[in-house]
Design a protein around this motif. Structure first.
Motif, mmCIF file in Angstrom:
data_model
loop_
_atom_site.group_PDB
_atom_site.id
_atom_site.type_symbol
_atom_site.label_atom_id
_atom_site.label_comp_id
_atom_site.label_asym_id
_atom_site.label_seq_id
_atom_site.Cartn_x
_atom_site.Cartn_y
_atom_site.Cartn_z
ATOM 1 N N ALA A 330 -6.793 12.263 2.372
ATOM 2 C CA ALA A 330 -6.732 10.907 2.946
ATOM 3 C C ALA A 330 -5.501 10.839 3.854
ATOM 4 O O ALA A 330 -4.399 11.210 3.433
ATOM 5 C CB ALA A 330 -6.624 9.883 1.821
ATOM 6 N N SER A 331 -5.712 10.391 5.079
ATOM 7 C CA SER A 331 -4.573 10.403 6.008
ATOM 8 C C SER A 331 -4.531 9.087 6.782
ATOM 9 O O SER A 331 -5.565 8.457 7.033
ATOM 10 C CB SER A 331 -4.712 11.581 6.968
ATOM 11 O OG SER A 331 -6.001 11.603 7.500
ATOM 12 N N LEU A 332 -3.324 8.702 7.152
ATOM 13 C CA LEU A 332 -3.147 7.435 7.865
ATOM 14 C C LEU A 332 -2.429 7.684 9.186
ATOM 15 O O LEU A 332 -1.281 8.142 9.187
ATOM 16 C CB LEU A 332 -2.341 6.473 6.989
ATOM 17 C CG LEU A 332 -2.246 5.049 7.537
ATOM 18 C CD1 LEU A 332 -3.612 4.375 7.543
ATOM 19 C CD2 LEU A 332 -1.255 4.222 6.701
ATOM 20 N N ASP A 357 -12.169 12.007 5.696
ATOM 21 C CA ASP A 357 -12.897 10.857 6.228
ATOM 22 C C ASP A 357 -13.375 11.145 7.661
ATOM 23 O O ASP A 357 -12.615 11.635 8.487
ATOM 24 C CB ASP A 357 -11.930 9.671 6.218
ATOM 25 C CG ASP A 357 -12.455 8.510 7.022
ATOM 26 O OD1 ASP A 357 -13.629 8.179 6.852
ATOM 27 O OD2 ASP A 357 -11.675 7.966 7.835
ATOM 28 N N SER A 362 -9.974 2.872 6.361
ATOM 29 C CA SER A 362 -8.584 2.574 5.986
ATOM 30 C C SER A 362 -8.173 3.534 4.874
ATOM 31 O O SER A 362 -9.029 4.175 4.244
ATOM 32 C CB SER A 362 -8.488 1.139 5.482
ATOM 33 O OG SER A 362 -9.193 1.060 4.243
ATOM 34 N N LEU A 363 -6.859 3.580 4.595
ATOM 35 C CA LEU A 363 -6.389 4.471 3.521
ATOM 36 C C LEU A 363 -7.048 4.076 2.191
ATOM 37 O O LEU A 363 -7.477 4.935 1.411
ATOM 38 C CB LEU A 363 -4.858 4.406 3.419
ATOM 39 C CG LEU A 363 -4.221 5.513 2.585
ATOM 40 C CD1 LEU A 363 -4.551 6.882 3.144
ATOM 41 C CD2 LEU A 363 -2.700 5.329 2.531
ATOM 42 N N LYS A 364 -7.144 2.761 1.976
ATOM 43 C CA LYS A 364 -7.764 2.269 0.737
ATOM 44 C C LYS A 364 -9.232 2.744 0.665
ATOM 45 O O LYS A 364 -9.696 3.226 -0.370
ATOM 46 C CB LYS A 364 -7.720 0.739 0.732
ATOM 47 C CG LYS A 364 -7.861 0.150 -0.631
ATOM 48 C CD LYS A 364 -7.529 -1.335 -0.616
ATOM 49 C CE LYS A 364 -8.363 -2.033 -1.678
ATOM 50 N NZ LYS A 364 -8.555 -3.448 -1.388
ATOM 51 N N GLN A 366 -10.474 5.282 2.146
ATOM 52 C CA GLN A 366 -10.518 6.740 1.947
ATOM 53 C C GLN A 366 -10.305 7.085 0.475
ATOM 54 O O GLN A 366 -10.964 7.978 -0.055
ATOM 55 C CB GLN A 366 -9.442 7.427 2.803
ATOM 56 C CG GLN A 366 -9.700 7.318 4.299
ATOM 57 C CD GLN A 366 -8.622 8.028 5.105
ATOM 58 O OE1 GLN A 366 -8.310 9.183 4.871
ATOM 59 N NE2 GLN A 366 -8.034 7.306 6.045
ATOM 60 N N ILE A 380 -2.737 12.998 -0.002
ATOM 61 C CA ILE A 380 -2.462 11.812 0.817
ATOM 62 C C ILE A 380 -1.387 12.155 1.850
ATOM 63 O O ILE A 380 -0.354 12.752 1.511
ATOM 64 C CB ILE A 380 -2.010 10.642 -0.078
ATOM 65 C CG1 ILE A 380 -3.100 10.384 -1.144
ATOM 66 C CG2 ILE A 380 -1.748 9.383 0.745
ATOM 67 C CD1 ILE A 380 -2.610 9.630 -2.359
ATOM 68 N N GLY A 382 0.691 10.104 4.756
ATOM 69 C CA GLY A 382 1.042 8.888 5.498
ATOM 70 C C GLY A 382 2.353 9.141 6.237
ATOM 71 O O GLY A 382 2.768 10.303 6.393
#
Ligand code: HAM
Length: 420
Positions: A330-332, A357, A362-364, A366, A380, A382
């Motif tokens: 998961a990446s932002l 993704d 959104s991160l949530k 994902q 994760i 970020g």
């Protein structure tokens, strides 16, 4: 748009069932020394006309035959024995005078009335043994079919066997049948009226009530076998008994394809009702010669995989596959995505199942996806992680989190997955 009548999709969520059947089949084939052959799905129409026989239902009513753009008549294979024999001849596999044991798995096409267990495109696993005249080969292929069902855990199957004689003894029997049915011709269905002179043996396994009634008291082939055919049939039965295989001799079992000689057999699973034959096969000692090759004995069978699957499902015998270990990244933000795809690539090349993704969630969103996809770990990335040059690895089973430097992820994750 819909799939054509009598054809069906095997969706991603169902494919494991097919993989399972095929893995058991491939394993048994390997142990019995059978090698796979893959022949084209489409062949010259003449191959099936000559191989299977013009008077059979398969050839006269059920083939998908059309002219190709070069005006040649071609047919989607309704079965694979004729094609296997064609390949055997075309590539002169007979030249080494060895026994050739081959198997195939694939789609077959018959334009029949679809119903439960009967389709227009269906799949067969089948095998052919070419060059083996000994009744040991008959017993081996029957034993192999039984072994496959046994390995799959399938119970309550009935093995029916018969000998339908050969070119020496069958003509006399054929005439006896014609003599027997001729006075009752009015009781026969239209198909059987036509079969009477062309293929009277087929009347014996017609499912129409009138034909069944007319068949009562019909002469049985086993009373007309010549000495050679009888000796062979006795040997097959003796070998099956020695192998502990139960069977019923069914003198009315004649099979629907013209190439058979001597041993014919079927394995039925009665709860499947009208389409209860899960396996059918037999010897075809004249086919190779009929197709222009040197005299070569042959024997084989085919299992209908849709019917096998129905039977396995009725007995609850398909293991649900263990879900494979995997990670979700998961990446932002754009920079994090770039680190993410690099890590994903590295992990995949280490053999890890890794996904990211592809929908700009959104991160949530994902993280929700990570849970839905049953990932063992979420990785994760970020802005903090970018700054620290270390990802956050979250164990999705217990919620524990750990920082792992970018450079160590490809090493850390495989061992973490193993120990999880
Ligand atoms: P067959 O009896 O025509 O034999 O087919 C074998 C099996 O394929 C049947 O027992 C059945 O399970 C399945 N099957 C046949 N037609 C359909 C259908 N329309 N829908 C679903 N399943 C079907 C042969 O094909 C021979 N080539 C077998 C053989 C090989 N004999 C010697 N070597």
């Amino acid at each position: 748009m819909q799939a054509l009548k009598g054809t069906h999709d095997i969706l991603p969520s169902e494919v494991y069932k097919w993989d399972y059947m095929e893995s058991v089949i491939r394993d048994v084939c390997a142990r019995y020394g059978y090698k796979e052959i893959r022949t084209p799905i489409i062949e010259a129409t003449e191959l099936f006309q000559r191989g299977i026989g013009d008077s059979t239902d398969v050839v006269s009513k059920e083939m998908y035959t059309f002219l190709d753009r070069g005006n040649r008549s071609v047919t989607l294979r309704p079965e694979n024995t004729a094609s296997a024999v064609r390949a055997f001849l075309e590539h002169k596999l007979y030249a080494d005078q060895q026994v050739h044991k081959m198997f195939y798995i694939g789609s077959m096409f018959r334009y029949d009335r679809p119903q439960a267990g009967r389709y227009r495109e269906f799949h067969q696993f089948g095998l052919e043994v070419l060059g083996a005249s000994s009744p040991l080969a008959d017993a081996e292929v029957i034993a192999m079919a039984c072994e496959i069902f046994h390995k799959l855990g399938l119970k309550d199957l009935d093995l029916h066997i018969n000998s339908i004689g050969d070119k020496n003894c069958r003509p006399a029997y054929r005439q006896k049948l014609i003599d027997f049915f001729m006075p009752k011709v009015d009781q026969l269905c239209d198909d059987c009226k036509e079969r009477l002179l062309k293929n009277p043996l087929r009347i014996l396994d017609c499912k129409e009530e009138g034909c069944k009634a007319a068949s009562v008291g019909a002469p049985v082939i086993t009373d007309y076998l010549c000495e050679d055919c009888n000796t062979k049939f006795e040997a097959v039965k003796k070998y099956l008994t020695a192998l502990g295989i139960d069977y019923t001799v069914d003198p009315k079992l004649v099979r629907g394809l013209d190439y058979y000689t001597n041993t014919a057999f079927e394995i039925q699973y009665p709860p499947l009702g009208a389409q209860s034959a899960v396996c059918g096969g037999g010897r075809y000692d004249g086919l190779v010669e009929e197709m222009g090759g040197p005299s070569t004995p042959g024997i084989g069978f085919a299992i209908g995989l849709e019917r096998l699957l129905l039977a396995l499902e009725m007995q609850n015998l398909i293991p649900v596959p263990q879900s494979a270990h995997k990670v979700y990244i998961a990446s932002l933000g754009q920079d994090a995505v770039i680190e993410g795809i690099k890590i994903q690539h590295l992990l995949r090349s280490e053999g890890v199942i890794a996904e990211m993704d592809l929908q700009d969630k959104s991160l949530k969103g994902q993280m929700k996806q990570a849970g839905k996809s049953k990932a063992d770990f979420a990785i994760i990335i970020g802005s903090n992680e970018l700054e620290e040059k270390a990802v956050t690895v979250k164990n999705m089973n217990n919620g524990e989190q750990k920082q792992v430097p970018f450079d160590n992820v490809a090493e850390y994750i495989p061992s973490a997955l193993k120990n999880n």
